[in-house]
Design an enzyme around this catalytic site. Structure first.
Site, PDB file in Angstrom:
ATOM      1  N   HIS A 239       9.744   5.462  15.158  1.00 14.26           N
ATOM      2  CA  HIS A 239       8.358   5.100  15.633  1.00 14.26           C
ATOM      3  C   HIS A 239       7.483   5.579  14.529  1.00 14.26           C
ATOM      4  O   HIS A 239       6.473   4.751  14.418  1.00 14.26           O
ATOM      5  CB  HIS A 239       7.950   5.865  16.805  1.00 14.26           C
ATOM      6  CG  HIS A 239       9.008   5.807  17.753  1.00 14.26           C
ATOM      7  ND1 HIS A 239       9.389   4.794  18.686  1.00 14.26           N
ATOM      8  CD2 HIS A 239      10.167   6.753  18.257  1.00 14.26           C
ATOM      9  CE1 HIS A 239      10.226   4.907  19.666  1.00 14.26           C
ATOM     10  NE2 HIS A 239      10.683   5.987  19.386  1.00 14.26           N
TER      11      HIS A 239
HETATM   12  C1  BDR Z   1       7.188  10.055  18.992  1.00 13.03           C
HETATM   13  O1  BDR Z   1       7.643  11.333  19.414  1.00 13.03           O
HETATM   14  C2  BDR Z   1       8.477  11.991  18.477  1.00 13.03           C
HETATM   15  O2  BDR Z   1       9.726  12.506  18.907  1.00 13.03           O
HETATM   16  C3  BDR Z   1       8.471  10.916  17.357  1.00 13.03           C
HETATM   17  O3  BDR Z   1       8.587  11.825  16.100  1.00 13.03           O
HETATM   18  C4  BDR Z   1       7.389  10.215  17.348  1.00 13.03           C
HETATM   19  O4  BDR Z   1       6.330  10.419  16.913  1.00 13.03           O
HETATM   20  C5  BDR Z   1       7.806   8.918  19.552  1.00 13.03           C
HETATM   21  O5  BDR Z   1       7.593   8.903  20.912  1.00 13.03           O
END
Ligand code: BDR
Ligand code: CA
Length: 320
Positions: A239
């Protein structure tokens, strides 16, 4: 001219991958990397930021900001995808620095030093950004843009049925940043979810004798295992790296001006992002939201930018 950025992150394997690119990308000048609690505790996030920078050893070291506990505490962590230490349980050596300034102070100082020029790339909960804005109320108008990975527009959440992880971790701060008078871009889960890196990625990663290649080949396999075990996915989501791509390759994304806010209460909806998508909306539009991306090209860009980063970062010292 390279774009001045502060990367605010909670490493986290996908944060780490984004840092691998950001620290060496010739289109970016990383002024600071500020840690925030999220995937791990604030202390661990601060240590992980230093670990990553130390492992990659960029020619120009950015400032580092130390994370502290959000006002409401952290309701969850990301160990189910990132391991207990946030970096897949790999025990990297780290030379920890003492007396780091708090992340929000680093953000304030850096933005003040280059008004209207700094993009804040927020890859974790919005605790630090909200605190920086509270500390210096003029700051929102001095930031060039805040790019945030977080929330969802119409899809489900990933930590609760309604909420995305980063927003859920500190919804009060997220609301404060959403409502702040600064230019913002949100890259939500609906879009970042579409990029899944499959296992054949390993054939396209930089070689193990480069700093970047070595590092990513250590931290990515635990991410693949965790995604399979916990999400039933034969691939990984990245993400934060997708959000970074929207900064480096904006042409690969379609955005729309929207009016968004955050639910800060609610048994089922705490941390949910809400957008006024009525036929006749009454909320004022307050951010640009990524609604589409050219997914294959984004994945190719991630792999290409990692290769570029590997060239700039150079070989591992052990192999010199
Ligand atoms: C986000 O949540 C975290 O676990 C990841 O690093 C990312 O920033 C995705 O929902
Ligand atoms: Ca993150």
């Amino acid at each position: 001219m390279a774009r001045k950025v502060i990367v605010d992150c909670d490493p986290g394997i996908d944060d780490a991958l984004a840092l691998c690119i950001a620290l060496f990308d010739p289109r970016l000048e990383v002024l600071a990397v500020t840690a925030v609690g999220g995937n791990t505790s604030p202390e661990r996030a601060t240590l992980n930021v230093q670990t990553i920078i130390g492992q990659l050893d960029p020619k120009r070291w950015p400032r580092v900001g130390a994370a502290s506990e959000p006002d409401g505490g952290l309701p969850v962590d990301g160990r189910y995808l990132c391991g207990v230490d946030g970096l897949g349980g790999i025990e990297f050596a780290v030379a920890e620095r003492q007396h780091l300034l708090p992340s929000e102070k680093v953000i304030c100082d850096q933005v003040r030093a280059a008004p209207h020029q700094v993009t804040i790339v927020a890859l974790g909960p919005l605790t630090n950004i909200a605190r920086a804005f509270a500390r210096d109320p003029e700051l929102p108008t001095l930031v060039d843009r805040v790019v945030m990975m977080g929330g969802t527009v119409s899809g489900p959440g990933n930590i609760t049925p309604a909420a995305e992880f980063n927003i859920y971790c500190d919804p009060v701060s997220a609301r404060a940043v959403f409502r702040a008078h600064c230019t913002k871009t949100l890259v939500p889960l609906d879009v970042t979810n579409r990029a899944v890196l499959s296992y054949d990625l390993f054939n396209r990663l930089p070689e193990e004798n480069t700093r970047i290649g070595y590092f990513v080949r250590q931290v990515l396999p635990p991410a693949f295992r965790a995604h399979r075990q916990n999400l039933g996915l034969e691939g990984i989501h990245v993400h934060d790296t997708v959000a970074l791509m929207s900064v480096i390759h904006p042409d690969l994304f379609t955005t729309r001006e929207m009016a968004g806010d955050v639910e800060t209460q609610g048994d089922l909806t705490m941390g949910m992002t809400v957008f006024d998508r009525r036929r006749v909306p009454s909320w004022r539009r307050n951010m640009e939201v990524a609604v589409e991306m050219r997914t294959e090209e984004v994945v190719d860009a991630i792999i290409g930018d990692l290769a570029t980063a590997a060239e700039y970062a150079g070989p591992r010292l052990a192999d010199l």
